[in-house]
Motif scaffolding. Structure first.
Motif, PDB file in Angstrom:
ATOM      1  N   HIS A 424     -18.398  -8.545  32.562  1.00  0.00           N
ATOM      2  CA  HIS A 424     -19.477  -8.987  33.454  1.00  0.00           C
ATOM      3  C   HIS A 424     -19.830 -10.435  33.117  1.00  0.00           C
ATOM      4  CE1 HIS A 424     -23.375  -9.157  35.480  1.00  0.00           C
ATOM      5  NE2 HIS A 424     -22.978  -8.109  36.169  1.00  0.00           N
ATOM      6  N   THR A 425     -19.629 -11.318  34.089  1.00  0.00           N
ATOM      7  CA  THR A 425     -19.842 -12.746  33.833  1.00  0.00           C
ATOM      8  C   THR A 425     -21.295 -13.058  33.514  1.00  0.00           C
ATOM      9  OG1 THR A 425     -18.047 -13.224  35.385  1.00  0.00           O
ATOM     10  CG2 THR A 425     -19.491 -15.045  34.792  1.00  0.00           C
ATOM     11  N   ALA A 447     -15.793 -19.867  36.047  1.00  0.00           N
ATOM     12  CA  ALA A 447     -14.748 -18.871  36.330  1.00  0.00           C
ATOM     13  C   ALA A 447     -15.292 -17.639  37.021  1.00  0.00           C
ATOM     14  CB  ALA A 447     -14.057 -18.464  35.023  1.00  0.00           C
ATOM     15  N   GLY A 448     -16.609 -17.466  37.060  1.00  0.00           N
ATOM     16  CA  GLY A 448     -17.216 -16.292  37.667  1.00  0.00           C
ATOM     17  C   GLY A 448     -17.233 -16.373  39.184  1.00  0.00           C
ATOM     18  N   PRO A 449     -17.610 -15.262  39.823  1.00  0.00           N
ATOM     19  CA  PRO A 449     -17.584 -15.213  41.291  1.00  0.00           C
ATOM     20  C   PRO A 449     -18.841 -15.741  41.964  1.00  0.00           C
ATOM     21  CG  PRO A 449     -18.141 -13.055  40.424  1.00  0.00           C
ATOM     22  CD  PRO A 449     -17.941 -13.947  39.238  1.00  0.00           C
ATOM     23  N   ASP A 450     -19.880 -16.052  41.198  1.00  0.00           N
ATOM     24  CA  ASP A 450     -21.169 -16.404  41.792  1.00  0.00           C
ATOM     25  C   ASP A 450     -21.602 -17.774  41.292  1.00  0.00           C
ATOM     26  OD1 ASP A 450     -23.617 -16.485  42.974  1.00  0.00           O
ATOM     27  OD2 ASP A 450     -24.233 -14.482  42.338  1.00  0.00           O
ATOM     28  N   ALA A 451     -21.978 -18.649  42.229  1.00  0.00           N
ATOM     29  CA  ALA A 451     -22.443 -19.987  41.852  1.00  0.00           C
ATOM     30  C   ALA A 451     -23.795 -19.959  41.160  1.00  0.00           C
ATOM     31  CB  ALA A 451     -22.518 -20.887  43.091  1.00  0.00           C
TER      32      ALA A 451
END
Length: 765
Positions: A424-425, A447-451
């Motif tokens: 979990h980022t 690298a995570g999916p959420d800005a």
């Protein structure tokens, strides 16, 4: 004092329900909530209340008064007494607790004693004082059996009530802990439990019982001895009674603590189930699972251990079946983890097909806290090896929670390695920020999916780190840099300018200056804008491939200075915003009365030239044209628009008759129509050579397709008949401009003898 918890019957009661407190005073029993104080209590309670206890369900209240009476009241109606008992003791009890919902247990410390009071009956135990009379009384009571009548129920007393357990408890304080089905007694060395004997157990094991479970047990015993009487018992019970007997034996097995007793009752239930047509088979399976779990957590001795079970797997938790159901398996697993029986908790969770990640997390955290001398490398390998053995639980284990504990205990390297296993980022980013590893947190966030993770790191950096460090870090993070720039453009322009200057991004600084100058055109003094644009032009020259931008900014500065000179002279102004003609006649004027022109500073080159032409300042207009290299065609168009707005129709006509006009006559028609000069527009329509264009423009702007000169020529060539046909066509078209053209023609006017009278077309009304 006692506390009455609110009873919630629906979701709507959550906001309105209140907690009430019962206070026993010398004068009365008081009920206090958030709004009122009420005097309650049954009329039979004549003396002060000295001790109170609320049942587990919250429906009953036990009160011990100064005259030795024990009163039981309904919490829903505290003025109603449903039971009472005279203890014949004036000394108030040191502790009092409900034993289920059927009895109240009172304890005294000096002298040590217990009293279990039920509806109309009581059992008294003297602790630590064993004279001959007490022993004789206990022997007589023992002869009668441990099960005593208690209204419609029965009470099982603790084994050997005045024996070693009570002698030991007399040495220290005895604590009463109410449970959902009884009361637990804790002393300095022992734990005991008193509860009501369940109805299925009474019906199955009572002396000379003829209840269905007792008959089923007898039939099963005969069956095991291979006696033919077993069949007689089964036939005598019948199918309907057999189902009730099986359920009762299973219920008795659930409440049974002895392992052999459980086996006997379950075997009898399985024997009777064969004679039932429709029996829920899954109930037997579920009960066996529950009993296996209960037997595992109850085990406290090594006798009978198999499969290499070690002492760490023996929890020794005295848990009843009712308490297990009230607690739920998930809470039982959490309680096993809190007592560090992780292996047993893991096996229970696996056996019941429950999630195991919480057990693995708690075990890993406990391992880190207890292994203070173990190297980080060894501890990491141990944790990962154990977690990876459980494939299902390892996918959901929060390594961030384990790494947090490692970080707080000073194991930074172990925390970093464990955090690499986190999937979990958000958890990774939060812990890395807490550890102060801003660079690593920024890499993980990118690298995570959420800005939002990137913005979280940026805000933490701006709050805790110097700006220079933040700017240097953003140089190597393009994603974070772009998000930072977009945020600063909307929220913090000065910070963005400092970032550009720190990173030597001269082009970005210049672009931001130009953009800001354009946005603040109406609120900044011209001289200040000139200085800002000069600085932007100088920055553009520092970078390659920005010659066009530098030239454009320099031209803007040059135009601003010229506009300042024109405004200082006071001869040139832009027309007001409403300077658009809306009339349809020749006398319509653009702009409202009393409206003042706007400042020419900040206008475009075209607007400035148009303003000069409108003011008759042709010299400055020509100078602007040459300085900014305005094309001839555009300048010609600006002259056309300026003459039309100023309603200089003579000058416009001269412009249209120049030797080499740069725009067609259609532009003149549109300019005249825009100013409401329809007659002038009709004149230019007549000069268009293409008949299709003339017809299209006449129909589009509702203009006649023939000018006054054409009407005069027709009158001379075709005579009065031709003029009459022309007039009829004008009247049918309803064109005011056509009628005016005929009225202006002497030949056409004299045909009808109108003279100087005005002519109104049918379209005008």
């Amino acid at each position: 004092m006692a506390v009455l918890e609110p009873v919630l019957t629906s979701a709507d009661d959550v906001g309105t329900a209140q907690v009430a407190v019962l206070l026993g005073t010398e004068a009365a029993l008081l009920r206090v909530d958030g709004e009122t104080v009420q005097r309650v209590g049954a009329p039979e309670m004549a003396t002060a209340v000295q001790c109170m206890a609320v049942s587990a369900s919250g429906k009953l209240l036990a009160c011990f008064t100064a005259d030795g009476q024990l009163h039981v009241l309904l919490t829903s109606d505290l003025t109603r007494r449903i039971s009472h008992y005279d203890t014949q003791l004036v000394l108030p009890p040191d502790d009092m607790a409900w034993c289920g919902e059927d009895a109240v247990l009172l304890s005294w410390q000096d002298p040590p004693a217990l009293m279990l009071v039920g509806p109309g009956d009581a059992i008294k135990y003297s602790l630590g004082v064993e004279d001959e009379e007490d022993e004789e009384e206990e022997e007589e009571e023992g002869d009668e059996g441990d099960v005593k009548p208690f209204g419609s129920a029965a009470i099982r007393s603790a084994p050997a009530p005045a024996s070693a357990l009570h002698a030991e408890s007399a040495q220290g304080r005895l604590i009463l802990i109410p449970e959902c089905d009884g009361v637990r007694l804790l002393s300095s060395s022992h734990s005991d439990f008193i509860s009501r004997v369940p109805e299925p157990t009474v019906s199955a094991f009572a002396l000379a019982s003829t209840a269905p479970p007792a008959l089923l047990l007898e039939a099963f015993d005969l069956f095991e001895r291979r006696s033919a009487k077993a069949d007689e018992h089964v036939r005598a019970m019948g199918v309907g009674v057999m189902g009730a007997a099986v359920h009762a034996c299973m219920d008795a097995a659930a409440h049974e603590v002895d392992l052999d007793g459980q086996k006997r009752l379950l075997s009898a239930a399985a024997f009777g189930r064969a004679f039932c047509r429709k029996f829920p088979r899954d109930r037997m399976m579920s009960l066996c699972k529950d009993l296996r779990v209960l037997n595992a957590v109850r085990r406290a001795e090594e006798d009978g251990l198999t499969n290499g079970m070690r002492a760490m797997e023996m929890a020794g938790m005295p848990l009843t079946y009712s308490q297990y159901k009230e607690l739920s398996p998930a809470r039982l697993i959490a309680r096993l983890c809190s007592t560090h029986h992780h292996l047993l908790a893991l096996r229970v969770a696996t056996f019941l097909s429950l999630r195991t990640e919480s057990v693995l997390e708690h075990w890993a955290i406990s391992k880190i806290l207890s292994a203070s001398q173990t190297p980080d490398e060894v501890l990491y390998d141990t944790i990962i090896k154990q977690v990876d053995t459980d494939k299902r639980g390892s996918l959901a284990v929060s390594f961030a929670a384990i790494a947090t504990v490692a970080f707080h205990t000073g194991r930074h390297e172990l925390a970093t390695r464990l955090l690499e296993r986190e999937v979990h980022t958000g958890r990774q980013v939060r812990l890395l920020l807490e550890m102060g590893a801003f660079e690593a947190a920024l890499w993980k966030a990118e690298a995570g999916p959420d800005a939002d993770f990137v913005f979280q790191v940026l805000f933490q950096l701006l709050d805790k780190a110097p700006e220079e460090q933040v700017f240097e870090m953003l140089k190597s993070h393009p994603t974070a840099r772009s998000l930072f720039i977009s945020y600063c453009k909307k929220s913090d322009i000065p910070l963005l300018m400092r970032f550009y200057e720190r990173c030597s991004m001269h082009q970005c600084v210049a672009e931001q200056i130009v953009q800001q100058a354009a946005q603040e055109a109406g609120s900044v003094w011209p001289q200040e804008r000139v200085r800002e644009l000069e600085a932007a032009a100088e920055l553009f020259t520092r970078t390659r491939d920005n010659g066009f931008q530098a030239k454009a900014v320099e031209d803007s500065v040059k135009l601003l200075r010229i506009q300042q000179q024109l405004e200082a002279a006071g001869t040139v102004q832009l027309p007001p915003p409403t300077a658009t003609a809306t009339g349809v006649g020749e006398g319509s004027q653009g702009g409202g009365e009393g409206e003042e022109g706007r400042s020419v500073v900040g206008a475009s080159v075209n607007e400035t030239i148009a303003a000069c032409l409108a003011a008759g300042n042709n010299r400055d207009a020509q100078k602007l044209k040459s300085d900014f290299k305005v094309p001839e065609r555009r300048y010609y168009w600006l002259r056309l628009q300026s003459l039309a707005r100023s309603r200089d129709w003579e000058g416009l006509d001269k412009l249209s008759k120049e030797r080499r006009p740069l725009v067609g006559l259609r532009a003149f028609v549109e300019a005249c129509v825009e100013q409401g000069a329809l007659l002038e527009a009709a004149k230019y329509v007549g000069r268009i050579g293409d008949a299709a264009d003339r017809e299209e423009l006449s129909r589009r702007f509702n203009l006649p397709d023939m000018s006054s000169e054409a009407a005069a020529a027709a009158a001379a060539a075709r005579g009065e008949g031709a003029i009459l046909g022309t007039l009829r066509s004008f009247a049918a078209a309803g064109s005011a401009a056509g009628a005016a053209a005929v009225a202006a023609n002497p030949a056409a006017s004299s045909f009808f003898g109108f003279g100087s009278l005005s002519f109104t077309g049918r379209g005008e009304g």
